[in-house]
Every structure is written in C-alpha cells, then in structure tokens.
Design a protein around this motif. Structure first.
Motif, mmCIF file in Angstrom:
data_model
loop_
_atom_site.group_PDB
_atom_site.id
_atom_site.type_symbol
_atom_site.label_atom_id
_atom_site.label_comp_id
_atom_site.label_asym_id
_atom_site.label_seq_id
_atom_site.Cartn_x
_atom_site.Cartn_y
_atom_site.Cartn_z
ATOM 1 N N ARG A 103 84.186 19.407 46.789
ATOM 2 C CA ARG A 103 83.864 19.029 48.169
ATOM 3 C C ARG A 103 82.624 18.141 48.204
ATOM 4 O O ARG A 103 81.628 18.445 47.545
ATOM 5 C CB ARG A 103 83.628 20.274 49.017
ATOM 6 C CG ARG A 103 84.871 21.143 49.159
ATOM 7 C CD ARG A 103 84.569 22.339 50.050
ATOM 8 N NE ARG A 103 85.765 23.165 50.216
ATOM 9 C CZ ARG A 103 86.713 22.957 51.131
ATOM 10 N NH1 ARG A 103 86.587 21.935 51.959
ATOM 11 N NH2 ARG A 103 87.759 23.750 51.218
ATOM 12 N N PRO A 104 82.652 17.068 48.979
ATOM 13 C CA PRO A 104 81.459 16.211 49.110
ATOM 14 C C PRO A 104 80.279 16.986 49.692
ATOM 15 O O PRO A 104 80.448 18.001 50.369
ATOM 16 C CB PRO A 104 81.912 15.102 50.053
ATOM 17 C CG PRO A 104 83.409 15.119 49.983
ATOM 18 C CD PRO A 104 83.781 16.544 49.747
ATOM 19 N N ARG A 105 79.085 16.463 49.451
ATOM 20 C CA ARG A 105 77.862 17.120 49.909
ATOM 21 C C ARG A 105 77.736 17.149 51.423
ATOM 22 O O ARG A 105 77.225 18.112 51.996
ATOM 23 C CB ARG A 105 76.637 16.406 49.313
ATOM 24 C CG ARG A 105 76.464 16.559 47.825
ATOM 25 C CD ARG A 105 75.203 15.882 47.321
ATOM 26 N NE ARG A 105 75.317 14.420 47.380
ATOM 27 C CZ ARG A 105 74.669 13.654 48.235
ATOM 28 N NH1 ARG A 105 73.873 14.195 49.140
ATOM 29 N NH2 ARG A 105 74.809 12.339 48.210
ATOM 30 N N ASP A 106 78.159 16.074 52.069
ATOM 31 C CA ASP A 106 77.981 15.971 53.513
ATOM 32 C C ASP A 106 78.942 14.915 54.050
ATOM 33 O O ASP A 106 79.729 14.330 53.292
ATOM 34 C CB ASP A 106 76.530 15.610 53.860
ATOM 35 C CG ASP A 106 76.003 14.423 53.064
ATOM 36 O OD1 ASP A 106 76.796 13.496 52.793
ATOM 37 O OD2 ASP A 106 74.808 14.419 52.716
ATOM 38 N N ALA A 107 78.856 14.661 55.359
ATOM 39 C CA ALA A 107 79.784 13.721 55.992
ATOM 40 C C ALA A 107 79.604 12.308 55.457
ATOM 41 O O ALA A 107 80.580 11.575 55.257
ATOM 42 C CB ALA A 107 79.581 13.737 57.508
ATOM 43 N N GLU A 108 78.369 11.913 55.219
ATOM 44 C CA GLU A 108 78.125 10.569 54.686
ATOM 45 C C GLU A 108 78.724 10.414 53.290
ATOM 46 O O GLU A 108 79.342 9.386 52.976
ATOM 47 C CB GLU A 108 76.626 10.298 54.636
ATOM 48 C CG GLU A 108 76.274 8.895 54.151
ATOM 49 C CD GLU A 108 74.780 8.655 54.133
ATOM 50 O OE1 GLU A 108 74.373 7.605 53.582
ATOM 51 O OE2 GLU A 108 74.021 9.495 54.645
ATOM 52 N N SER A 109 78.570 11.438 52.468
ATOM 53 C CA SER A 109 79.146 11.400 51.122
ATOM 54 C C SER A 109 80.665 11.359 51.176
ATOM 55 O O SER A 109 81.310 10.657 50.392
ATOM 56 C CB SER A 109 78.687 12.631 50.330
ATOM 57 O OG SER A 109 77.287 12.642 50.170
ATOM 58 N N ALA A 110 81.247 12.112 52.097
ATOM 59 C CA ALA A 110 82.700 12.119 52.253
ATOM 60 C C ALA A 110 83.206 10.739 52.652
ATOM 61 O O ALA A 110 84.240 10.277 52.143
ATOM 62 C CB ALA A 110 83.108 13.166 53.289
ATOM 63 N N ALA A 111 82.480 10.067 53.536
ATOM 64 C CA ALA A 111 82.891 8.731 53.969
ATOM 65 C C ALA A 111 82.814 7.749 52.814
ATOM 66 O O ALA A 111 83.700 6.898 52.649
ATOM 67 C CB ALA A 111 82.004 8.264 55.116
ATOM 68 N N ARG A 112 81.770 7.837 52.017
ATOM 69 C CA ARG A 112 81.624 6.937 50.871
ATOM 70 C C ARG A 112 82.746 7.181 49.859
ATOM 71 O O ARG A 112 83.303 6.238 49.289
ATOM 72 C CB ARG A 112 80.257 7.165 50.219
ATOM 73 C CG ARG A 112 79.914 6.239 49.072
ATOM 74 C CD ARG A 112 79.499 4.863 49.532
ATOM 75 N NE ARG A 112 79.114 4.022 48.408
ATOM 76 C CZ ARG A 112 77.851 3.876 47.975
ATOM 77 N NH1 ARG A 112 76.866 4.536 48.581
ATOM 78 N NH2 ARG A 112 77.586 3.084 46.968
ATOM 79 N N ARG A 169 85.737 8.358 50.544
ATOM 80 C CA ARG A 169 86.972 7.831 51.122
ATOM 81 C C ARG A 169 87.057 6.318 50.934
ATOM 82 O O ARG A 169 88.138 5.779 50.661
ATOM 83 C CB ARG A 169 87.061 8.180 52.617
ATOM 84 C CG ARG A 169 87.457 9.609 52.901
ATOM 85 C CD ARG A 169 87.876 9.788 54.354
ATOM 86 N NE ARG A 169 86.794 9.473 55.290
ATOM 87 C CZ ARG A 169 85.878 10.340 55.702
ATOM 88 N NH1 ARG A 169 85.911 11.586 55.270
ATOM 89 N NH2 ARG A 169 84.948 9.960 56.565
ATOM 90 N N PRO A 216 78.397 11.687 45.505
ATOM 91 C CA PRO A 216 78.945 12.373 46.675
ATOM 92 C C PRO A 216 79.101 13.876 46.510
ATOM 93 O O PRO A 216 79.192 14.597 47.516
ATOM 94 C CB PRO A 216 80.313 11.710 46.851
ATOM 95 C CG PRO A 216 80.693 11.272 45.467
ATOM 96 C CD PRO A 216 79.408 10.865 44.818
#
Length: 245
Positions: free
Chosen positions: A123-132, A134, A164
């Motif tokens: 799982r990504p660390r946070d929403a910003e990491s998840a977006a990067r 993706r 991420p």
C-alpha cells in the motif's frame, strides 16, 4: 478512426544522445543473448541471473551480504527480502502488462514480508504517493513506441525517487525495472542483470537518481544517459558471460 494519443515518453528519445545510447545498449544485449546461445539456456541460468540481481539490489539497499552468502541462503534480512522478490518476479510479467499497479503492490508485499504488518504491505504511504504510483502505472499502459529500455529506466527512477511505499522502495524500483524488460520481450528469460550494472557504478547510480529526483530537465537527461550505460554493464554481468562472477 479515433485519434491515438502520442506516446507520453516519446520526447525522451529525442533528447541529445538518448536514441543512439539506447540503440547501442539494445544491440549489445541482443548480441550477448544471440552469441551465447539463448536457445540453449536453462532455467538454472535464469535463476542465477535473478540471484545475482537480488544480491546487487540488496547491497544497493544497504545489505552487507556477499553473493556467496546469498547463494547459500545465509544473507542478512535485506538480502532475504530481495531474494524473496526475485523468486516471484517473472510470474508477475503478465500482470505488469495489464495491471501494473497490482504488480507494484505485489513486489512491495514480497519485499516487506516480515518487516511490516499485512495492512501496510503493498500500500502507498499516502494519497500523494498513490497518485504518483498511478501515474507510473499509466506510463506502462500507454507507452508503446519507445524502447523497452527507456521505459524500464523511467519506471525505475519514478519509483525510486517518489518512494511511494513505506519501505523497500529501492528493491521494488529495481525489480520493476527488470520486470519491464521481461514483460516487453527484450529479455524474456531475464538473463541481463541490470541491478549489477547499477552496483558496478554505485556512485554514479546514486548521483543520477538525485538528479532525476530534482525534476530538472538536465537531471532526467543525465539519468537516461547513465541508465543506458548501466544496461550495458548489466549485460556483461549476465551468467551467460563465462567470465561473469
């Protein structure tokens, strides 16, 4: 007919020296595979290549284990993490082609087994990491015109620099790089050892990643030129080379 969106990485190939550098790297890999009798290669050679890559990736991540210790199964925790990723790596090639986010998540889940709780693995660390992450996955789904080596270099740098995941980002980045070469058909039996290429010039590897992380055009350009040289070194590290150790 619907318009086809341009390859999002096509501009990189037009940068000075990049096209010729990657053409030369690809030629060197093709010659090595052909001249060393790819048709006669065995699963044992692939396993050895993956093991060498796991060792090199672990050292770049901070492991102090030798290749002999990794081969014997007595490497330190970081080495064991890298080896665990390598054992499932090739089986993720089909998933990388169709669902790269899931492939990235699995790479991290494998690397972080035993060091992170289940709910944090993959799982990504946070929403910003998840977006990067993706965005990186989208590159794999939409970039079809540029050389596989260029795509692999970008995927590697994007994951390594974005970091991420909560841990093991370097191991995941280098595993994803190798996986791109397999999934794109450049090195289906995974006999090139790109991780060893990076380890052979560790200072340049780390400095060029810092340049890429800066986001500057010169940093991205320098990383791409560096990576082409690292792939050539990774071909030399292949177990197909009788003198590779």
């Amino acid at each position: 007919m619907p318009d086809v969106a341009p390859d999002p990485l096509i501009h990189l190939v037009a940068l000075e020296g990049v096209g010729s550098a990657y053409a030369a790297a690809r030629d060197g890999i093709d010659v090595m595979l052909r001249d060393r009798g790819l048709r006669r290669t065995s699963p044992e050679l692939t396993a050895e290549s993956l093991l060498r890559g796991a060792h090199a990736s672990a050292v770049l991540e901070g492991s102090g284990s030798t290749l002999a210790e990794v081969r014997e199964g007595t490497g330190d925790e970081i080495a064991q993490d890298a080896v665990r990723v390598s054992t499932e790596l090739l089986g993720l090639a089909p998933q990388l082609r169709t669902a790269p986010l899931m492939a990235f998540a699995r790479l991290h889940a494998l690397a972080a087994t035993g060091s992170l709780p289940d709910e944090r693995r993959g799982r990504p660390r946070d929403a910003e990491s998840a977006a990067r992450l993706r965005s990186t996955a989208e590159l794999l789904l939409t970039s079809r015109e540029v050389p596989a080596l260029v795509v692999a270099a970008v995927v590697h740098a994007e994951i390594a620099c974005a970091a991420p995941f909560p841990s093991h980002n370097g191991i995941v980045a280098r595993a994803a790089e190798r996986l791109v070469l397999v999934a794109r058909g450049l090195d289906e039996k995974s006999l090139v050892v790109p991780e060893a290429g990076h380890l052979a010039v560790r200072a340049e590897y780390e400095s060029n990643l810092r340049g890429y992380r800066s986001g500057s055009a010169s940093g991205v350009h320098a990383w791409l030129l560096y990576a082409a040289e690292a792939y050539a070194a990774g071909a030399e590290a292949s177990p197909l080379r009788r003198d590779a150790s």
